[in-house]
Design a protein around this motif. Structure first.
Motif, PDB file in Angstrom:
ATOM      1  N   LEU A 131       0.835  -1.201   0.000  1.00 45.69           N
ATOM      2  CA  LEU A 131       0.000   0.000   0.000  1.00 45.69           C
ATOM      3  C   LEU A 131       0.870   1.251   0.000  1.00 45.69           C
ATOM      4  CD1 LEU A 131      -2.753  -1.024   2.536  1.00 45.69           C
ATOM      5  CD2 LEU A 131      -2.961  -0.797   0.072  1.00 45.69           C
ATOM      6  N   MET A 132       1.930   1.197   0.826  1.00 39.26           N
ATOM      7  CA  MET A 132       2.814   2.356   0.915  1.00 39.26           C
ATOM      8  C   MET A 132       3.522   2.586  -0.415  1.00 39.26           C
ATOM      9  SD  MET A 132       2.475   3.727   3.756  1.00 39.26           S
ATOM     10  CE  MET A 132       0.804   3.414   3.524  1.00 39.26           C
ATOM     11  N   ALA A 133       3.941   1.479  -1.039  1.00 41.93           N
ATOM     12  CA  ALA A 133       4.601   1.601  -2.336  1.00 41.93           C
ATOM     13  C   ALA A 133       3.674   2.285  -3.325  1.00 41.93           C
ATOM     14  CB  ALA A 133       5.000   0.229  -2.857  1.00 41.93           C
ATOM     15  N   ARG A 134       2.395   1.961  -3.199  1.00 40.50           N
ATOM     16  CA  ARG A 134       1.424   2.585  -4.082  1.00 40.50           C
ATOM     17  C   ARG A 134       1.343   4.073  -3.859  1.00 40.50           C
ATOM     18  NH1 ARG A 134      -3.848  -1.183  -4.509  1.00 40.50           N
ATOM     19  NH2 ARG A 134      -2.634  -2.899  -5.306  1.00 40.50           N
ATOM     20  N   VAL A 135       1.170   4.419  -2.607  1.00 38.54           N
ATOM     21  CA  VAL A 135       0.961   5.834  -2.293  1.00 38.54           C
ATOM     22  C   VAL A 135       2.155   6.654  -2.752  1.00 38.54           C
ATOM     23  CG1 VAL A 135       0.608   7.491  -0.446  1.00 38.54           C
ATOM     24  CG2 VAL A 135      -0.562   5.308  -0.387  1.00 38.54           C
ATOM     25  N   THR A 136       3.362   6.144  -2.547  1.00 38.69           N
ATOM     26  CA  THR A 136       4.524   6.964  -2.865  1.00 38.69           C
ATOM     27  C   THR A 136       4.988   6.805  -4.304  1.00 38.69           C
ATOM     28  OG1 THR A 136       5.905   5.268  -1.900  1.00 38.69           O
ATOM     29  CG2 THR A 136       5.358   7.123  -0.514  1.00 38.69           C
ATOM     30  N   SER A 137       5.381   5.599  -4.681  1.00 37.14           N
ATOM     31  CA  SER A 137       6.008   5.482  -5.999  1.00 37.14           C
ATOM     32  C   SER A 137       5.007   5.637  -7.137  1.00 37.14           C
ATOM     33  CB  SER A 137       6.776   4.173  -6.112  1.00 37.14           C
ATOM     34  OG  SER A 137       5.892   3.118  -6.334  1.00 37.14           O
ATOM     35  N   ASP A 138       3.831   5.090  -6.979  1.00 40.19           N
ATOM     36  CA  ASP A 138       2.876   5.190  -8.079  1.00 40.19           C
ATOM     37  C   ASP A 138       2.456   6.627  -8.347  1.00 40.19           C
ATOM     38  OD1 ASP A 138       2.984   2.565  -8.638  1.00 40.19           O
ATOM     39  OD2 ASP A 138       1.083   2.022  -7.705  1.00 40.19           O
ATOM     40  N   SER A 139       2.208   7.381  -7.280  1.00 38.55           N
ATOM     41  CA  SER A 139       1.762   8.756  -7.524  1.00 38.55           C
ATOM     42  C   SER A 139       2.896   9.564  -8.154  1.00 38.55           C
ATOM     43  CB  SER A 139       1.265   9.412  -6.243  1.00 38.55           C
ATOM     44  OG  SER A 139       2.242   9.335  -5.255  1.00 38.55           O
ATOM     45  N   GLY A 140       4.131   9.278  -7.740  1.00 40.45           N
ATOM     46  CA  GLY A 140       5.280   9.961  -8.335  1.00 40.45           C
ATOM     47  C   GLY A 140       5.368   9.678  -9.823  1.00 40.45           C
ATOM     48  N   ARG A 141       5.146   8.407 -10.146  1.00 39.22           N
ATOM     49  CA  ARG A 141       5.303   8.030 -11.543  1.00 39.22           C
ATOM     50  C   ARG A 141       4.214   8.646 -12.418  1.00 39.22           C
ATOM     51  NH1 ARG A 141       5.644   2.154 -11.585  1.00 39.22           N
ATOM     52  NH2 ARG A 141       7.606   2.140 -10.474  1.00 39.22           N
ATOM     53  N   VAL A 142       3.007   8.682 -11.897  1.00 44.45           N
ATOM     54  CA  VAL A 142       1.917   9.275 -12.672  1.00 44.45           C
ATOM     55  C   VAL A 142       2.156  10.782 -12.843  1.00 44.45           C
ATOM     56  CG1 VAL A 142      -0.556   9.777 -12.689  1.00 44.45           C
ATOM     57  CG2 VAL A 142       0.248   7.519 -12.040  1.00 44.45           C
ATOM     58  N   ALA A 143       2.606  11.414 -11.756  1.00 38.41           N
ATOM     59  CA  ALA A 143       2.871  12.857 -11.840  1.00 38.41           C
ATOM     60  C   ALA A 143       3.989  13.133 -12.841  1.00 38.41           C
ATOM     61  CB  ALA A 143       3.236  13.406 -10.473  1.00 38.41           C
ATOM     62  N   GLN A 316       3.869   3.362 -20.478  1.00 42.10           N
ATOM     63  CA  GLN A 316       3.198   2.099 -20.150  1.00 42.10           C
ATOM     64  C   GLN A 316       3.362   1.788 -18.676  1.00 42.10           C
ATOM     65  OE1 GLN A 316       5.251  -0.325 -22.970  1.00 42.10           O
ATOM     66  NE2 GLN A 316       3.653   0.027 -24.476  1.00 42.10           N
ATOM     67  N   HIS A 317       4.522   2.135 -18.176  1.00 44.10           N
ATOM     68  CA  HIS A 317       4.807   1.931 -16.768  1.00 44.10           C
ATOM     69  C   HIS A 317       3.913   2.824 -15.906  1.00 44.10           C
ATOM     70  CE1 HIS A 317       7.618  -0.482 -14.761  1.00 44.10           C
ATOM     71  NE2 HIS A 317       8.119   0.476 -14.016  1.00 44.10           N
ATOM     72  N   SER A 318       3.837   4.087 -16.308  1.00 42.37           N
ATOM     73  CA  SER A 318       3.028   5.040 -15.543  1.00 42.37           C
ATOM     74  C   SER A 318       1.560   4.673 -15.596  1.00 42.37           C
ATOM     75  CB  SER A 318       3.193   6.452 -16.097  1.00 42.37           C
ATOM     76  OG  SER A 318       4.534   6.773 -16.202  1.00 42.37           O
ATOM     77  N   ILE A 319       1.150   4.140 -16.731  1.00 44.98           N
ATOM     78  CA  ILE A 319      -0.253   3.772 -16.838  1.00 44.98           C
ATOM     79  C   ILE A 319      -0.563   2.616 -15.907  1.00 44.98           C
ATOM     80  CG2 ILE A 319      -1.899   2.658 -18.404  1.00 44.98           C
ATOM     81  CD1 ILE A 319      -1.100   4.679 -20.473  1.00 44.98           C
ATOM     82  N   ALA A 320       0.392   1.688 -15.792  1.00 42.29           N
ATOM     83  CA  ALA A 320       0.199   0.589 -14.845  1.00 42.29           C
ATOM     84  C   ALA A 320       0.066   1.153 -13.427  1.00 42.29           C
ATOM     85  CB  ALA A 320       1.360  -0.384 -14.925  1.00 42.29           C
ATOM     86  N   SER A 321       0.901   2.156 -13.117  1.00 43.03           N
ATOM     87  CA  SER A 321       0.806   2.800 -11.803  1.00 43.03           C
ATOM     88  C   SER A 321      -0.564   3.429 -11.617  1.00 43.03           C
ATOM     89  CB  SER A 321       1.854   3.908 -11.669  1.00 43.03           C
ATOM     90  OG  SER A 321       3.107   3.353 -11.443  1.00 43.03           O
ATOM     91  N   ALA A 322      -0.997   4.147 -12.646  1.00 47.29           N
ATOM     92  CA  ALA A 322      -2.291   4.826 -12.563  1.00 47.29           C
ATOM     93  C   ALA A 322      -3.406   3.815 -12.369  1.00 47.29           C
ATOM     94  CB  ALA A 322      -2.529   5.647 -13.821  1.00 47.29           C
ATOM     95  N   GLU A 323      -3.288   2.683 -13.077  1.00 48.01           N
ATOM     96  CA  GLU A 323      -4.326   1.658 -12.941  1.00 48.01           C
ATOM     97  C   GLU A 323      -4.414   1.173 -11.505  1.00 48.01           C
ATOM     98  OE1 GLU A 323      -4.885  -0.581 -17.208  1.00 48.01           O
ATOM     99  OE2 GLU A 323      -3.256  -1.170 -15.912  1.00 48.01           O
ATOM    100  N   ARG A 324      -3.239   1.006 -10.870  1.00 47.45           N
ATOM    101  CA  ARG A 324      -3.245   0.546  -9.478  1.00 47.45           C
ATOM    102  C   ARG A 324      -3.859   1.602  -8.563  1.00 47.45           C
ATOM    103  NH1 ARG A 324       1.941  -1.820 -10.754  1.00 47.45           N
ATOM    104  NH2 ARG A 324       2.961   0.038 -10.014  1.00 47.45           N
ATOM    105  N   ILE A 325      -3.513   2.861  -8.820  1.00 45.45           N
ATOM    106  CA  ILE A 325      -4.079   3.940  -7.999  1.00 45.45           C
ATOM    107  C   ILE A 325      -5.597   3.957  -8.134  1.00 45.45           C
ATOM    108  CG2 ILE A 325      -4.274   6.441  -7.748  1.00 45.45           C
ATOM    109  CD1 ILE A 325      -1.351   6.663  -8.483  1.00 45.45           C
TER     110      ILE A 325
END
Ligand SMILES: Nc1ncnc2c1ncn2[C@@H]1O[C@H](COP(=O)(O)OP(=O)(O)O)[C@@H](O)[C@H]1O
Ligand SMILES: [Mg+2]
Length: 604
Positions: A131-143, A316-325
């Motif tokens: 969950l923490m990985a999501r909150v931090t790395s995924d939002s960074g990647r989407v931004a 593609q990577h960022s989209i995967a992050s966005a999908e998880r978010i």
């Protein structure tokens, strides 16, 4: 650790338009910013192409013809436009930076808010680390995608467009030749990027496994040694490092090959230009300045194409992050306020479990057809074997979960009519595994009621039996507890969370084996304080110490999610059933201790 990485690997090989649309939707509040920053980038890249064109004029009209007026004019343009461009570059980098931070902030707040709303069931199925990985790395990647990705894309597209326009102005036949090379370059770049990314990720995955192996070997060093696992572990380790080496090697090889390939393609395009331009120059159709300009434009175009390829691969990577978010944000909590929910007026009333059944997600029933009525102010002790459903029972009472069947009533009303917040704020819970937040002891106790004075905090600590050990710390109540209270023992944490519950002055008080890790003497101390506290409050005490249980108004024995027995200590002993068995087995040691103590005293 490895879990996080595995999920990072899940990435979409195709662009999913709905997700992309939703990502772009995040930009909506900032549409004027985005517009501003697209315009600044567009102007910046247009100016880049214009500089080359000015150069051409400088050479052809100024230098070649010895015309000083043109030379001065062009030099002035050059200077003014350079300053303008510097301003524009500052503008878009600043805008992108701010925009990136805003978007990250929005995403994190959105996720954090949602995480707070989600029910306990969500947390029991999802690892906190992930969950923490999501909150931090995924939002960074989407931004990143929405700012620097957007910067690169806009810049690249405008560069290609403006360069093409100027080339068309200078010589349209040659421009068409150059333009034919662009799709080819793009294709090559995308292919390379994709392959490099795959290798990089394989290397990263191997790396995280290696880190994991290090961790396990170090933290479990005793077990490793005791079982003589060194050789087997070394073999595993070598296999992992081998994997990492091979992936890194392939990534390096591909990266090295990439640029020369692009250069060969552009060299071919340049060769054609020089050859064709040479022929045209014989008829006075191609000038020195034009040749120089074309070479610049072609070189210029190589970079945008590569940028586009990189953004595409990373997207593609960022989209995967966005999908998880989005998946997280879309998860509906199991326990939520009904539309017409109102605050509960008081929890001081009869509490009734009416034919309650409960099942966790796995489908195995934990409570079945459970009925119980508790009078206001009653102290109920709950005992029974581990896994019998005691914690589940109080989880339902706290409404961390809701019954799958049946109703729980407070003063005659189904408790789902009330808001969660109003119920939670009136129940004090001290858990078996207490949780402290990083900060001082004082802050942790005050967490229960933020407006409490220092004197009230201290009083609560005294009642909970925590005061004595707190004052032995150098900083007393200002002692830092560390992350999750890691600097304290479990028993100390239990006492502090007890003090926290005391301070909150709840109407219902729940203790789930809350004093399991404190010594008998401290427990006796707490007992006295707690008795004062529980007076007039309904309390549910899950305990395994006889001394606590004996004081209860009523004892229920829970086995396999049912009430196996109910009554007072004396009644239950007389019955010689479950409680009697517990009493004679589980409490044997405690009785011996007490008895032994009495004997010793009698002997003195
Ligand atoms: N979050 C959960 N998800 C699935 N099963 C659970 C969960 N929590 C507890 N259980 C199961 O429910 C049963 C009752 O657990 P619990 O109420 O914690 O028992 P007790 O507190 O009496 O030891 C056990 O079989 C346990 O494995
Ligand atoms: Mg339990």
């Amino acid at each position: 650790m490895s879990n996080i990485e595995i999920e990072e690997e899940e990435y979409t090989s195709q662009l999913t338009m709905p997700v992309l649309k939703r990502i772009l939707g995040l930009l909506k509040p900032y549409k004027w910013w985005v517009a501003g920053f697209i315009v600044t980038i567009a102007l910046t890249s247009a100016l880049d192409s214009l500089f080359t064109y000015i150069n051409k004029q400088l050479i052809d009209e100024g230098l070649a013809k010895g015309n000083l007026d043109v030379l001065y004019e062009m030099a002035t343009y050059y200077g003014v436009l350079q300053i303008l461009q510097a301003g524009l570059v500052f503008g878009f980098i600043y805008l992108a930076g701010v925009l990136g931070e805003r978007i990250q902030y929005d995403l994190r707040r959105m996720m954090f808010n949602h995480l707070q709303e989600l029910s306990l069931s969500y947390y029991s199925q999802n690892a906190v680390g992930r969950l923490m990985a999501r909150v931090t790395s995924d939002s960074g990647r989407v931004a990143d995608l929405m700012t620097w990705g957007l910067v690169d894309t806009t810049w690249a597209i405008f560069n290609i467009i403006t360069a093409t326009v100027f080339m068309l102005i200078i010589n349209w036949q040659l421009a068409l030749i150059v333009f034919a090379a662009v799709p080819l370059l793009t294709f090559i770049a995308v292919q390379f990027r994709k392959r490099i990314l795959v290798q990089f990720r394989a290397a990263r995955r191997a790396n995280s496994k290696i880190t994991g192996a290090y961790n396990e070997n170090i933290s479990g060093v005793r077990v490793v040694k005791a079982l003589g696992r060194e050789d087997a572990n070394l073999a595993e380790f070598q296999q992992l490092t081998g994997e990492m080496y091979r992936a890194s090697y392939r990534a390096a090889w591909l990266s090295a090959l990439f640029l020369p390939t692009v250069q060969v393609v552009s060299a071919v395009a340049l060769g054609i230009i020089v050859w064709y331009g040479g022929i045209q120059s014989q008829y006075g159709l191609f000038t020195v300045g034009a040749a120089h300009a074309f070479v610049s434009y072609v070189t210029f175009m190589m970079w945008p194409v590569q940028d586009l390829a990189r953004v595409y691969a990373e997207m593609q990577h960022s989209i995967a992050s966005a999908e998880r978010i989005f998946k997280l944000v879309d998860t509906q909590p199991d326990v939520y306020d009904r539309p017409d929910a109102r605050p509960v007026p008081s929890l001081h009333g009869v509490i009734e479990f009416d034919h309650v059944s409960f099942t966790y997600e796995d489908g195995k029933p934990v409570l079945t057809d459970f009925s119980l009525t508790v009078r206001p102010g009653e102290m109920l002790a709950i005992v029974g074997p581990t896994g019998g459903g005691k914690t589940t029972l109080v989880n339902l009472l706290c409404r961390f979960y809701e019954p799958t069947q049946g109703v729980i009533r407070i003063a005659g009303h189904d408790y789902t009519q009330y808001t969660l917040e109003s119920i939670h704020s009136r129940i004090g819970v001290v858990l078996q595994t207490p949780h402290l937040f990083s900060g001082s002891i004082r802050e942790n106790i005050r967490y229960g009621r933020l407006e409490a004075s220092d004197a009230e905090v201290e009083e609560a600590a005294r009642i909970a039996g925590a005061h004595d050990f707190i004052v032995t710390f150098e900083k007393g109540y200002d002692q830092e507890v560390g992350e999750g209270g890691s600097l304290l023992s479990v028993g100390q944490k239990q006492l502090i969370s007890l003090a926290r519950a005391v301070l909150a002055r709840p109407e219902i008080f729940i203790m789930d084996e809350a004093t399991s890790s404190v010594d008998t003497l401290t427990e006796a101390l707490i007992q006295r304080g707690m008795e004062a506290l529980m007076k007039g409050r309904t309390s549910f005490i899950i305990a395994h110490r006889l001394s606590t249980i004996k004081r209860a108004d009523r004892i229920i024995v829970i086995e396999n999610g049912r009430i196996a027995e109910m009554g007072s200590h004396a009644e239950l002993l007389k019955r010689r059933g479950h409680y009697y068995r517990l009493y004679t087995q589980q409490f044997k040691y405690e009785r011996e201790q007490a008895y032994g103590g009495a004997m010793a005293q009698a002997a003195v």
